[in-house]
Design an enzyme around this catalytic site. Structure first.
Site, PDB file in Angstrom:
ATOM      1  N   ASP A  51       0.908  -1.187  -0.093  1.00  0.00           N
ATOM      2  CA  ASP A  51      -0.074  -0.208  -0.243  1.00  0.00           C
ATOM      3  C   ASP A  51       0.934   1.195   0.039  1.00  0.00           C
ATOM      4  O   ASP A  51       1.842   1.337   0.806  1.00  0.00           O
ATOM      5  CB  ASP A  51      -0.822  -0.034   1.212  1.00  0.00           C
ATOM      6  CG  ASP A  51      -1.961   0.833   1.365  1.00  0.00           C
ATOM      7  OD1 ASP A  51      -1.556   2.015   1.116  1.00  0.00           O
ATOM      8  OD2 ASP A  51      -3.328   0.596   1.437  1.00  0.00           O
ATOM      9  N   SER A  76     -12.205   8.531  -9.414  1.00  0.00           N
ATOM     10  CA  SER A  76     -13.456   8.649  -9.465  1.00  0.00           C
ATOM     11  C   SER A  76     -13.907  10.091  -8.702  1.00  0.00           C
ATOM     12  O   SER A  76     -13.600  10.115  -7.552  1.00  0.00           O
ATOM     13  CB  SER A  76     -14.141   7.723  -8.781  1.00  0.00           C
ATOM     14  OG  SER A  76     -15.563   8.141  -8.938  1.00  0.00           O
ATOM     15  N   SER A 116      -7.001  16.122 -15.511  1.00  0.00           N
ATOM     16  CA  SER A 116      -7.868  17.055 -16.118  1.00  0.00           C
ATOM     17  C   SER A 116      -8.700  17.768 -15.293  1.00  0.00           C
ATOM     18  O   SER A 116      -9.049  18.920 -15.445  1.00  0.00           O
ATOM     19  CB  SER A 116      -8.229  16.619 -17.292  1.00  0.00           C
ATOM     20  OG  SER A 116      -9.305  15.995 -17.124  1.00  0.00           O
ATOM     21  N   TYR A 139     -11.490  14.732  -5.395  1.00  0.00           N
ATOM     22  CA  TYR A 139     -10.669  14.202  -6.270  1.00  0.00           C
ATOM     23  C   TYR A 139      -9.768  15.122  -7.052  1.00  0.00           C
ATOM     24  O   TYR A 139      -8.377  15.189  -6.988  1.00  0.00           O
ATOM     25  CB  TYR A 139     -11.404  13.338  -7.108  1.00  0.00           C
ATOM     26  CG  TYR A 139     -10.564  12.635  -8.340  1.00  0.00           C
ATOM     27  CD1 TYR A 139      -9.528  11.455  -7.966  1.00  0.00           C
ATOM     28  CD2 TYR A 139     -10.507  13.013  -9.679  1.00  0.00           C
ATOM     29  CE1 TYR A 139      -8.616  10.924  -8.857  1.00  0.00           C
ATOM     30  CE2 TYR A 139      -9.656  12.529 -10.504  1.00  0.00           C
ATOM     31  CZ  TYR A 139      -8.843  11.453 -10.022  1.00  0.00           C
ATOM     32  OH  TYR A 139      -7.898  10.674 -11.100  1.00  0.00           O
ATOM     33  N   ASP A 270     -19.802  17.312 -11.349  1.00  0.00           N
ATOM     34  CA  ASP A 270     -19.514  17.154 -12.680  1.00  0.00           C
ATOM     35  C   ASP A 270     -18.924  18.344 -13.558  1.00  0.00           C
ATOM     36  O   ASP A 270     -19.424  19.404 -13.282  1.00  0.00           O
ATOM     37  CB  ASP A 270     -20.831  16.411 -13.404  1.00  0.00           C
ATOM     38  CG  ASP A 270     -20.475  15.427 -14.347  1.00  0.00           C
ATOM     39  OD1 ASP A 270     -19.477  14.709 -14.081  1.00  0.00           O
ATOM     40  OD2 ASP A 270     -21.300  15.012 -15.056  1.00  0.00           O
TER      41      ASP A 270
END
Ligand code: UD1
Length: 309
Positions: A51, A76, A116, A139, A270
């Protein structure tokens, strides 16, 4: 190689071996990676089930390593919103450990899988490296923090680092088994099973979908580029953008089926549109993507067809 049993990491392992490397050391905790992804190259891989939060084990695995490709992460956008603790821990603390261990082990260069998503939801397209970043999810913030750490390890500790902002990578071995999986892997599974995919929003959101073999080439270029690239970040996309509706249309055409998608509410965090400016990457790294979207989609679909669980 961290995350070397994952979809992108294992592709880079194969690319390294195909381009002349004798052996590749792989670190992976198999949280989302699979040892079967390394089946074809098993004899040339030193596999460490480690890990990246375990500094001592990481340091040991890096002994004698010249270049590290740091692909290990919990990816994600929605997963980082639903489960912010593990994604923070792996993506930030793990990345810190990778840099610390790399420096201590005398590694020359770390090539980092940035994202990105750092650009966020600004309306300006294409996304160019000089733009201000605007992370919109844990994220995105974590991946951007990783870039800052790469840069600081170059300036403060003399470790060569390069960050590559991936733009929605797809291809063989991308795992479609989770709700957090990349959208194209979920579309491929749906079309082969003749089921309707779910599209969050109107499907007119767009992405610079990048075929994994191009990402492999980009990583090899980044590893070999002159030291002047150190501490910097570069876009890893194509310069196009494809809507989800276009992607689903193409898959139906290839398969000769007509299955309307199921539309649901837009997803939190999003980004609407994403498209890379590739000028700097081409100039600094000598990289240009080779695969058309349709070619990548056909190759990937063929792979899922013959490797379905
Ligand atoms: C983001 C990053 C990308 C990063 C990835 C890691 C951007 C622009 N891209 O991808 O660089 O590598 O996270 O996970 O921030 N969708 C559906 N139906 C589904 C699943 C997804 O419609 O079943 C939609 C999403 O709402 C989104 C698009 O498909 O609009 C792409 O989603 P996904 O594949 O999860 O990737 P991003 O979040 O764009």
């Amino acid at each position: 190689m961290t995350g070397g049993a994952g979809f992108i990491g294992s592709a880079i392992v194969r690319g390294l071996l195909a381009s002349g490397a004798n052996r590749v050391a792989v670190v992976d905790n198999l949280l989302s990676g699979h040892e079967r992804n390394l089946d074809e190259v098993r004899g040339a891989v030193d596999f460490h089930r480690v890990d990246i939060r375990d500094y001592e084990a990481l340091r040991t695995a890096m002994t004698g390593v010249e270049t590290i490709f740091h692909e290990a992460a919990i990816p994600s956008v929605p997963r980082s919103i639903h489960e912010p603790v593990p994604s923070h821990d792996v993506n930030i603390n793990g990345t810190f450990n990778v840099l610390r261990a790399a420096k201590d082990a005398g590694v020359r260069r770390v090539v980092y899988a940035a994202s990105s998503s750092a650009y966020g939801d600004t309306p300006v397209l294409p996304k160019i490296e000089t733009m201000q970043t605007n992370p919109r999810s844990p994220y995105a913030a974590q991946k951007l923090m990783g870039e800052y750490y790469m840069s600081v390890w170059a300036s403060c500790f003399g470790l060569e680092t390069v960050s590559l902002r991936y733009f929605n990578v797809f291809g063989p071995r991308q795992d479609p088994s989770s709700a957090y999986s990349g959208v194209l892997s979920l579309f491929m599974k749906a079309v082969l099973e003749r089921t309707s995919p779910t599209i969050f929003g109107d499907g007119e959101q767009s992405r610079d979908f990048t075929y994994v073999e191009d990402v492999v080439s980009l990583n090899l270029k980044a590893a070999q580029a002159p030291a002047s690239v150190s501490g910097k970040f570069y876009n890893g996309g194509n310069g196009w953008r494809i809507t989800l509706n276009q992607a689903w249309e193409l898959l139906q055409k290839i398969e000769g089926v007509q299955i309307p998608a199921t539309y649901g509410p837009p997803r939190a965090g999003d980004v609407r549109d994403s498209q890379a400016d590739t000028t700097l990457t081409a100039a600094a790294l000598g990289y240009s993507p080779k695969f058309s979207f349709e070619h990548g989609m056909r190759s990937t679909l063929d792979w899922y067809r013959t490797n379905a669980d």
